[in-house]
Enzyme design. Structure first.
Site, short mmCIF file in Angstrom:
data_model
loop_
_atom_site.label_atom_id
_atom_site.label_comp_id
_atom_site.label_asym_id
_atom_site.label_seq_id
_atom_site.Cartn_x
_atom_site.Cartn_y
_atom_site.Cartn_z
N LYS A 1 0.86 -1.18 0.00
CA LYS A 1 0.00 0.00 0.00
C LYS A 1 0.90 1.23 0.00
CE LYS A 1 -2.64 1.42 3.56
NZ LYS A 1 -3.86 1.48 4.42
N ARG B 1 -10.47 -1.89 7.43
CA ARG B 1 -9.55 -2.88 7.98
C ARG B 1 -8.92 -2.41 9.29
NH1 ARG B 1 -4.67 -0.30 8.62
NH2 ARG B 1 -3.22 -0.43 6.84
N GLN C 1 -12.72 7.57 11.06
CA GLN C 1 -12.12 6.32 11.49
C GLN C 1 -12.80 5.75 12.72
OE1 GLN C 1 -9.82 4.37 10.23
NE2 GLN C 1 -8.35 5.54 9.02
N GLY D 1 -5.22 5.40 17.25
CA GLY D 1 -4.88 6.64 16.57
C GLY D 1 -3.42 7.01 16.56
N ALA D 2 -2.65 6.53 17.55
CA ALA D 2 -1.27 6.98 17.72
C ALA D 2 -0.31 6.13 16.91
CB ALA D 2 -0.89 6.96 19.20
N SER E 1 -2.88 -0.42 17.90
CA SER E 1 -3.01 -0.68 16.46
C SER E 1 -2.18 0.32 15.68
CB SER E 1 -4.48 -0.58 16.07
OG SER E 1 -4.64 -0.72 14.67
#
Length: 318
Positions: A67, A104, A132, A216-217, A290
């Site tokens: 990607k 995803r 998001q 988010g981080a 994540s």
């Protein structure tokens, strides 16, 4: 034949249910040696721009790929996924992948919740109300019997709109609240999905048994959790430990201060594969960090490609 799929064509196939399945498959492949993931690389451009790319190979799913996306101030960001066959090396497809990435990312938190949250988790506190955040909440609702949620973000109009729209979409009770502490009070699952560079979640707000999805981080200069929230976490899991060491501000700073050790951080692949536990007791506070992996993009992308061929969707590239 190389297939080109636009954003609209991808969205004819893309669902949260499908993506939960393909993302879980990605972690299972990583666990059993059927996939390899390479951390994201960032090339700096003049005037604050960035070229970002990430790649993976999943012979277990017959696909390898990458990607890539450029960030140029003042211009919209466009995401593209390229899929190659691990059998022949040929370029199978080029996908516009903005929404794919959003879904995803939510699905990764959904998979983590499936393996790490209490079975009876019924409430969510979500800090952040951007696009998001929608898929984060949707994914959690797919894997746990969620009946109610609270949302907080700095913009009161956006959080009210999020509560109304997502409540109708997911058929659960969602209320917008005025601060982060009220948002996560008594929540079984806590989600942070912000671009904050200072913590928005304090450990003192958490109750025993809470599961946290911090999504988010994904830059070393960003932090969503204070050091206490990380220190109190009995189980710490990330999607990729090497990438987290480069990008996850939530873990980098506590590790540098000695509050945690990298040796105690486990990968979600280990949890999905059964070699590590996502939760030891009902009172454990569990944390999933994540960062976003290319292997999630390509396992989801190859399924979309296969379904597009079956349905006659997309255009052949010369």
């Amino acid at each position: 034949m190389t297939l080109y799929l636009t954003e609209a064509e991808v969205n004819q196939i893309l669902t949260m249910e499908l993506t939960l399945e393909t993302v879980e498959q990605a972690f299972r492949l990583l666990s059993d040696g059927g996939a390899t993931n390479s951390p994201r690389s960032r090339i700096r451009l003049p005037a604050g721009g960035l070229f970002n790319f990430m790649c993976a190979a999943a012979p277990g799913a017959g696909v390898m790929g990458l990607k890539a996306y450029g960030v140029v101030p003042g211009n919209p960001v466009k995401f593209y996924v390229q899929l190659f066959s691990t059998d022949t090396g040929e370029l199978l497809a080029l996908l516009e992948a903005g929404d794919l990435g959003q879904v995803r990312t939510g699905a990764a938190s959904g998979v983590a919740t499936k393996y790490m949250a209490r079975e009876d988790a019924a409430s969510v506190g979500i800090i952040g109300s951007g696009y998001q955040a929608r898929t984060q909440l949707e994914a959690v609702c797919k894997v746990r019997p969620i009946t109610r949620a609270r949302v907080f973000s700095r913009n009161s109009e956006r959080r009210e709109r999020f509560a109304t729209r997502m409540g109708e979409r997911l058929n659960i009770d969602i209320s917008a609240v005025d601060n982060g502490e009220e948002c996560v009070a008594d929540a079984d699952v806590v989600i942070t999905m912000t671009s904050a560079n200072r913590p928005v979640l304090n450990g003192e707000w958490l109750k025993p048994g809470t599961h946290i999805n911090a999504a988010g981080a994904n830059h070393w200069m960003r932090r969503e959790l204070d050091g206490n929230a990380v220190r109190l976490s009995d189980v710490i899991v990330t999607d990729d430990i090497e990438q987290a060491k480069m990008e996850c501000g939530d873990l980098i700073y506590p590790a540098e201060l000695g509050s945690i050790r990298w040796e105690q951080v486990r990968s979600l692949a280990d949890v999905v594969g059964g070699t590590a536990s996502g939760r030891n007791t009902d009172d454990d506070i569990t944390l999933f960090e994540s960062q976003g992996l290319a292997v999630q993009d390509i396992t989801t992308g190859i399924r979309i490609y296969q379904m597009a061929l079956e349905r006659g969707i997309g255009a052949a590239m010369p």
